[in-house]
Design a protein around this motif. Structure first.
Motif, PDB file in Angstrom:
ATOM      1  N   ASP A   1       3.004  -0.003  -4.521  1.00 27.55           N
ATOM      2  CA  ASP A   1       1.800   0.934  -4.582  1.00 27.55           C
ATOM      3  C   ASP A   1       0.903   0.784  -3.342  1.00 27.55           C
ATOM      4  O   ASP A   1      -0.174   1.534  -2.826  1.00 27.55           O
ATOM      5  CB  ASP A   1       0.671   1.025  -5.524  1.00 27.55           C
TER       6      ASP A   1
ATOM      7  N   ARG B   1      -2.763   5.587  -2.306  1.00 29.65           N
ATOM      8  CA  ARG B   1      -2.894   6.706  -3.224  1.00 29.65           C
ATOM      9  C   ARG B   1      -4.560   6.797  -3.295  1.00 29.65           C
ATOM     10  O   ARG B   1      -5.191   8.066  -3.395  1.00 29.65           O
ATOM     11  CB  ARG B   1      -2.287   6.905  -4.556  1.00 29.65           C
TER      12      ARG B   1
ATOM     13  N   ASN C   1      -5.885  10.583   1.278  1.00 25.89           N
ATOM     14  CA  ASN C   1      -5.447  11.920   0.771  1.00 25.89           C
ATOM     15  C   ASN C   1      -4.170  12.518   1.564  1.00 25.89           C
ATOM     16  O   ASN C   1      -4.224  12.206   2.696  1.00 25.89           O
ATOM     17  CB  ASN C   1      -6.524  13.027   0.847  1.00 25.89           C
TER      18      ASN C   1
ATOM     19  N   PRO D   1       3.181  11.792   1.281  1.00 25.50           N
ATOM     20  CA  PRO D   1       3.449  10.463   1.503  1.00 25.50           C
ATOM     21  C   PRO D   1       3.493   9.956   2.944  1.00 25.50           C
ATOM     22  O   PRO D   1       3.767   8.946   3.328  1.00 25.50           O
ATOM     23  CB  PRO D   1       4.367   9.927   0.592  1.00 25.50           C
TER      24      PRO D   1
ATOM     25  N   SER E   1       5.674   6.288   0.077  1.00 27.19           N
ATOM     26  CA  SER E   1       6.129   6.495  -1.378  1.00 27.19           C
ATOM     27  C   SER E   1       7.391   6.045  -1.407  1.00 27.19           C
ATOM     28  O   SER E   1       8.230   5.695  -2.514  1.00 27.19           O
ATOM     29  CB  SER E   1       6.452   7.905  -1.550  1.00 27.19           C
TER      30      SER E   1
END
Length: 374
Positions: free
Chosen positions: A31, A179, A183, A186, A295
């Motif tokens: 992440d 994330r 903003n 990805p 991502s």
């Protein structure tokens, strides 16, 4: 070298000389995105970050605007920045290195404090910051690169000599939950800058892609229009996301000339110029920012994969960006010389003195003292 000593201003202030920039999904946390800014090539044991410089990471969401031969990115106007600054060092933290504290201003206005050379760095709600001396992650044989340019023949030896072997740099590493912090995406475009601090900070250097200034723009002799002009400081002064039209053709002509030289090193043309007289890579490389797909899972060797996929009109399969351990000189010469359509070109140097790890702060600890500039 990747961006080491890339022009007169970089040579005059090592603490502002960006040697490398990296961007990659965290191998230890899917992440998180990791950004790395290296400065001070051949840093001696007492080398420190400058208290008069802002070390800036700039990030913009970016879209793929076109595929195929006209492949291009469209960066957003929305921008996120991490600014790192440092105090004047004091005393000595160990036998040689002085103690230095720093701060990182995050895009949401938080200030994360840290002590240089602390392996854990500063941490605050999903953001981790390290700054300190580390082993030089880049490796190459500069003498054989220079000989290649001078003779017009690939001059790499089966076993080369790493010009940076055993040297150190100063690194800033930022790991964050993209994330929560950014903003859009990805896909993100990343540029790092050093700026003279003050009410109106002045850009000293900026780096996105590796080996743009030193391999792709530095050689003057192939440029029939501006062959006497050192353009790297001019290029450094430009905003990577908004290159002004005044000197754009100077950069374009130099890049066309040098890319054509490299293409001819194997005696055949893999990159025919387009109808406008430009090398097919010039447009993409002058969009001088690292593009990373946050991502996607971490990958070992993914630099330029997004751009290569765009040129071939297909979807990318890796995160792009740039990881610390990629043998970049082999990649860039294979790309420039045969378009990745021929056998890989090996520059004879296949590893640094120490590999980076897949755990924060990723770069290997500093090497024992070697003759260096402090």
């Amino acid at each position: 070298m990747s961006d080491h000593f890339s022009g007169p201003r970089a040579l005059s202030e090592p603490a502002a000389d960006i040697t490398d920039v990296y961007a990659f999904p965290a191998p230890d946390s899917p992440d998180h995105l990791v950004l790395v800014l290296d400065v001070f090539g051949k840093a001696g044991p007492s080398a420190v970050f400058s208290d008069a410089i802002i070390y800036r990471f700039r990030i913009r969401p970016v879209e793929i605007a076109a595929m195929g031969p006209e492949a291009a990115f469209a960066p957003s106007q929305t921008e996120f920045t991490f600014d790192c600054t440092f105090d004047v060092p004091s005393g000595t933290g160990n036998a040689v290195r002085p103690v230095q504290y720093g701060r990182c201003l995050t895009p949401d206005g938080r200030v994360i404090s840290f002590r240089a050379d602390d392996e854990n760095g500063g941490v605050d709600d999903g953001v981790q910051v390290f700054a300190g001396q580390r082993s030089e992650p880049f490796f190459l044989d500069v003498r054989m690169i220079e000989k290649t340019a001078a003779t017009g023949k690939l001059s790499f030896k089966p076993k080369g000599s790493d010009t940076l072997y055993g040297t150190n740099i100063l690194a800033i590493v930022i790991k964050f939950d993209w994330r929560k912090m950014l903003n859009g995406g990805p896909l993100f475009a990343v540029v790092c800058e050093t700026l003279a601090a003050g009410k109106r900070p002045v850009r000293i250097e900026r780096v996105g892609r590796p080996e743009i200034k030193n391999v792709t723009l530095s050689w003057k002799q192939f440029d029939q229009i501006n062959r006497d002009l050192e353009i790297r400081d001019l290029y450094n002064s430009e905003d990577a996301f908004d290159v002004k039209p005044d000197y754009f053709d100077v950069y374009r002509m130099r890049m066309n000339a040098n890319l054509a030289f490299h293409d001819g090193l194997d005696g055949k043309i893999d990159w025919p110029f387009d109808q406008h007289g430009n090398h097919p890579l010039t447009k993409l490389l002058l969009a001088d920012f690292l593009v990373v797909d946050a991502s996607m899972p971490f990958a070992e060797a993914s630099y330029f994969d997004i751009e290569h996929s765009m040129l071939e009109g297909r979807s990318h399969t890796t995160p792009g960006g740039r990881w610390l351990n990629q043998d970049f000189m082999d990649f860039v010469y294979t790309l420039y010389v045969n378009g990745i359509n021929g056998p890989p070109i090996n520059d004879g140097v296949d590893a640094p003195i120490a590999w980076s790890s897949k755990a924060f702060p990723y770069l290997a600890p500093p090497n024992p003292t070697k003759a260096a500039v402090a």
